[in-house]
Design a protein around this motif. Structure first.
Motif, PDB file in Angstrom:
ATOM      1  N   THR A  27       2.798   2.662   0.024  1.00 30.21           N
ATOM      2  CA  THR A  27       1.548   2.606   0.778  1.00 30.21           C
ATOM      3  C   THR A  27       1.554   1.338   1.630  1.00 30.21           C
ATOM      4  N   GLY A  28       0.827   1.393   2.737  1.00 30.94           N
ATOM      5  CA  GLY A  28       0.932   0.312   3.706  1.00 30.94           C
ATOM      6  C   GLY A  28       2.308   0.287   4.321  1.00 30.94           C
ATOM      7  N   GLY A  29       2.967   1.436   4.332  1.00 34.66           N
ATOM      8  CA  GLY A  29       4.379   1.505   4.707  1.00 34.66           C
ATOM      9  C   GLY A  29       4.679   1.544   6.189  1.00 34.66           C
ATOM     10  N   ALA A  30       3.649   1.500   7.017  1.00 29.10           N
ATOM     11  CA  ALA A  30       3.878   1.574   8.468  1.00 29.10           C
ATOM     12  C   ALA A  30       4.089   0.215   9.105  1.00 29.10           C
ATOM     13  N   ARG A  31       3.815  -0.857   8.345  1.00 31.94           N
ATOM     14  CA  ARG A  31       3.886  -2.189   8.948  1.00 31.94           C
ATOM     15  C   ARG A  31       4.012  -3.240   7.855  1.00 31.94           C
ATOM     16  N   GLY A  32       4.183  -4.489   8.264  1.00 36.38           N
ATOM     17  CA  GLY A  32       4.148  -5.619   7.352  1.00 36.38           C
ATOM     18  C   GLY A  32       5.100  -5.506   6.176  1.00 36.38           C
ATOM     19  N   LEU A  33       4.643  -5.993   5.027  1.00 33.23           N
ATOM     20  CA  LEU A  33       5.489  -5.981   3.840  1.00 33.23           C
ATOM     21  C   LEU A  33       5.885  -4.568   3.442  1.00 33.23           C
ATOM     22  N   CYS A 101       7.317   4.025  -6.762  1.00 30.45           N
ATOM     23  CA  CYS A 101       6.034   3.831  -6.086  1.00 30.45           C
ATOM     24  C   CYS A 101       5.831   2.336  -5.823  1.00 30.45           C
ATOM     25  N   ILE A 102       5.482   2.006  -4.585  1.00 31.08           N
ATOM     26  CA  ILE A 102       5.147   0.628  -4.220  1.00 31.08           C
ATOM     27  C   ILE A 102       3.795   0.653  -3.515  1.00 31.08           C
ATOM     28  N   PRO A 103       2.707   0.370  -4.219  1.00 28.64           N
ATOM     29  CA  PRO A 103       1.384   0.359  -3.592  1.00 28.64           C
ATOM     30  C   PRO A 103       1.165  -0.972  -2.872  1.00 28.64           C
ATOM     31  N   ALA A 104       1.645  -1.054  -1.640  1.00 28.59           N
ATOM     32  CA  ALA A 104       1.662  -2.322  -0.896  1.00 28.59           C
ATOM     33  C   ALA A 104       0.490  -2.479   0.063  1.00 28.59           C
ATOM     34  N   ALA A 105      -0.349  -1.460   0.212  1.00 27.81           N
ATOM     35  CA  ALA A 105      -1.499  -1.571   1.114  1.00 27.81           C
ATOM     36  C   ALA A 105      -2.432  -2.661   0.593  1.00 27.81           C
ATOM     37  N   GLY A 106      -2.871  -3.541   1.475  1.00 23.49           N
ATOM     38  CA  GLY A 106      -3.755  -4.615   1.056  1.00 23.49           C
ATOM     39  C   GLY A 106      -4.475  -5.242   2.233  1.00 23.49           C
ATOM     40  N   ILE A 107      -5.610  -5.866   1.955  1.00 16.56           N
ATOM     41  CA  ILE A 107      -6.376  -6.559   2.982  1.00 16.56           C
ATOM     42  C   ILE A 107      -6.805  -7.919   2.433  1.00 16.56           C
ATOM     43  N   ILE A 108      -7.248  -8.807   3.336  1.00 17.78           N
ATOM     44  CA  ILE A 108      -7.718 -10.125   2.945  1.00 17.78           C
ATOM     45  C   ILE A 108      -8.926 -10.502   3.784  1.00 17.78           C
ATOM     46  N   THR A 207       3.563 -12.529   8.000  1.00 16.89           N
ATOM     47  CA  THR A 207       3.136 -11.159   8.267  1.00 16.89           C
ATOM     48  C   THR A 207       2.058 -11.198   9.338  1.00 16.89           C
ATOM     49  N   ASP A 208       1.699 -10.033   9.860  1.00 15.06           N
ATOM     50  CA  ASP A 208       0.611  -9.978  10.840  1.00 15.06           C
ATOM     51  C   ASP A 208      -0.683 -10.503  10.227  1.00 15.06           C
ATOM     52  N   MET A 209      -0.908 -10.201   8.944  1.00 14.84           N
ATOM     53  CA  MET A 209      -2.122 -10.633   8.274  1.00 14.84           C
ATOM     54  C   MET A 209      -2.178 -12.163   8.194  1.00 14.84           C
ATOM     55  N   LEU A 210      -1.038 -12.789   7.842  1.00 13.44           N
ATOM     56  CA  LEU A 210      -1.016 -14.246   7.762  1.00 13.44           C
ATOM     57  C   LEU A 210      -1.161 -14.866   9.147  1.00 13.44           C
ATOM     58  N   GLU A 211      -0.538 -14.251  10.149  1.00 15.41           N
ATOM     59  CA  GLU A 211      -0.646 -14.767  11.514  1.00 15.41           C
ATOM     60  C   GLU A 211      -2.089 -14.778  11.976  1.00 15.41           C
ATOM     61  N   SER A 212      -2.846 -13.746  11.616  1.00 21.83           N
ATOM     62  CA  SER A 212      -4.247 -13.692  12.024  1.00 21.83           C
ATOM     63  C   SER A 212      -5.041 -14.819  11.380  1.00 21.83           C
ATOM     64  N   VAL A 213      -4.712 -15.158  10.128  1.00 18.04           N
ATOM     65  CA  VAL A 213      -5.372 -16.263   9.445  1.00 18.04           C
ATOM     66  C   VAL A 213      -5.046 -17.584  10.133  1.00 18.04           C
ATOM     67  N   MET A 214      -3.772 -17.764  10.505  1.00 19.10           N
ATOM     68  CA  MET A 214      -3.354 -19.014  11.132  1.00 19.10           C
ATOM     69  C   MET A 214      -3.899 -19.151  12.545  1.00 19.10           C
ATOM     70  N   GLN A 215      -4.041 -18.044  13.235  1.00 19.67           N
ATOM     71  CA  GLN A 215      -4.621 -18.094  14.572  1.00 19.67           C
ATOM     72  C   GLN A 215      -6.096 -18.460  14.517  1.00 19.67           C
ATOM     73  N   SER A 236       9.514 -11.532   5.212  1.00 17.16           N
ATOM     74  CA  SER A 236       9.328 -10.346   4.376  1.00 17.16           C
ATOM     75  C   SER A 236      10.651  -9.844   3.809  1.00 17.16           C
ATOM     76  N   GLU A 237      11.742 -10.034   4.565  1.00 17.73           N
ATOM     77  CA  GLU A 237      13.050  -9.577   4.091  1.00 17.73           C
ATOM     78  C   GLU A 237      13.475 -10.307   2.817  1.00 17.73           C
ATOM     79  N   GLU A 238      12.892 -11.506   2.587  1.00 20.19           N
ATOM     80  CA  GLU A 238      13.272 -12.279   1.415  1.00 20.19           C
ATOM     81  C   GLU A 238      12.626 -11.754   0.134  1.00 20.19           C
ATOM     82  N   LEU A 239      11.759 -10.781   0.268  1.00 17.50           N
ATOM     83  CA  LEU A 239      11.159 -10.121  -0.896  1.00 17.50           C
ATOM     84  C   LEU A 239      11.915  -8.866  -1.291  1.00 17.50           C
ATOM     85  N   VAL A 240      12.692  -8.332  -0.355  1.00 16.41           N
ATOM     86  CA  VAL A 240      13.292  -7.010  -0.533  1.00 16.41           C
ATOM     87  C   VAL A 240      14.269  -6.983  -1.705  1.00 16.41           C
ATOM     88  N   GLY A 241      15.039  -8.048  -1.892  1.00 15.59           N
ATOM     89  CA  GLY A 241      16.017  -8.062  -2.980  1.00 15.59           C
ATOM     90  C   GLY A 241      15.366  -7.879  -4.338  1.00 15.59           C
TER      91      GLY A 241
END
Length: 266
Positions: A27-33, A101-108, A207-215, A236-241
């Motif tokens: 989930t949340g599989g179209a973008r980000g993590l 299953c990876i339920p990765a959809a999330g908001i902040i 991630t896009d979410m973190l970038e929005s916080v920093m902006q 994000s690639e550093e989480l994949v392993g």
């Protein structure tokens, strides 16, 4: 599903990390993590069923086509039980099984505690906790019915371990502690079905979410970079392993655990 067609020239220990022919719901599989996890698993041989809210994923989603396996995008709201159930049913029919299953959809919501609105809290808990609960429940039901077991990797956060003050993310923090608690409980319950349940807790990942916080607050970038021993943001690639290890047969005696991938933040 059983792995097949793996070259005998690949050392046995490396074969354990392959996920060839496994069907993984992200989930949340179209973008980000979520997309990073989907792509990394696809490169290791998995078939990917990605769920997200967008009508259609961006052009980058076609990178999955280069991996040789099967992939498909499903539009669904993880907080809507009936829609999510119909989507998981469709995935099981379309792919023939669900193995991970990876339920990765999330908001902040980044707002001081005294200014957090009821909507902030409700929206955050709906996506980050209820959405995770329902996704895992529905996928685990399929795994149990198949009798083949499977693996679930939930996404918590360093915010699920301690306060990240001066960040103002109280609802998000509560949701990520909840994810870790959920993992502990359902890992115990699902072990009898040969379903393993673990989580990872990323640190500050670009991630896009973190970038929005920093902006919104440019001083946060320096804060984030100095918050861990490596003095930088993660990719994000550093989480994949870690995700690949937990989704694969390399971790068949591992369940109910949380793994920090945070550059030494905690």
């Amino acid at each position: 599903m059983a792995q097949s067609g793996i070259s005998s020239s690949i050392p046995e220990v490396i074969q354990k990390f392959l996920v060839k022919d496994k069907v993984v719901v992200v989930t949340g599989g179209a973008r980000g993590l979520g997309f990073s996890f989907a792509l990394g698993l696809a490169q290791a041989g998995a078939n990917i069923a990605a769920i997200d809210l967008d009508v259609a994923p961006g052009p980058h989603f076609e990178r999955l086509s280069q991996c040789g396996g099967k992939h498909r995008y499903y539009r669904a709201d993880v907080t809507n039980y009936e829609v999510l159930k119909a989507t998981i049913d469709s995935i099981a029919r379309d792919f023939g099984s669900i193995d991970g299953c990876i339920p990765a959809a999330g908001i902040i919501r980044d707002r001081p505690f005294l200014q957090h609105t009821p909507e902030d809290l409700i929206d955050t808990m709906n996506v980050n906790v209820i959405g995770v609960f329902l996704t895992v429940q529905l996928c685990a039901a399929k795994m149990s019915a198949q009798g083949t077991g499977g693996s679930v990797v939930c996404i918590s956060s360093t915010a699920g371990h301690r306060s990240l003050f001066p960040q103002t993310i109280s609802a998000y923090t509560a949701s990520k502690y909840a994810v870790r608690g959920l993992v502990k409980q359902i890992a115990s319950e699902l072990a009898q079905h040969k379903i393993r349940v673990n989580s990872i807790s990323p640190g500050v990942i670009k991630t896009d979410m973190l970038e929005s916080v920093m902006q919104a607050n440019p001083t946060r970038r320096k804060l984030f970079e100095s918050s861990n021993a490596m003095q930088r943001l993660g990719n994000s690639e550093e989480l994949v392993g870690m995700v690949l290890c937990l989704m694969s047969d390399a971790s068949t005696f591992t369940t109910g655990q949380d793994f920090l991938v945070d550059g030494g933040q905690i």
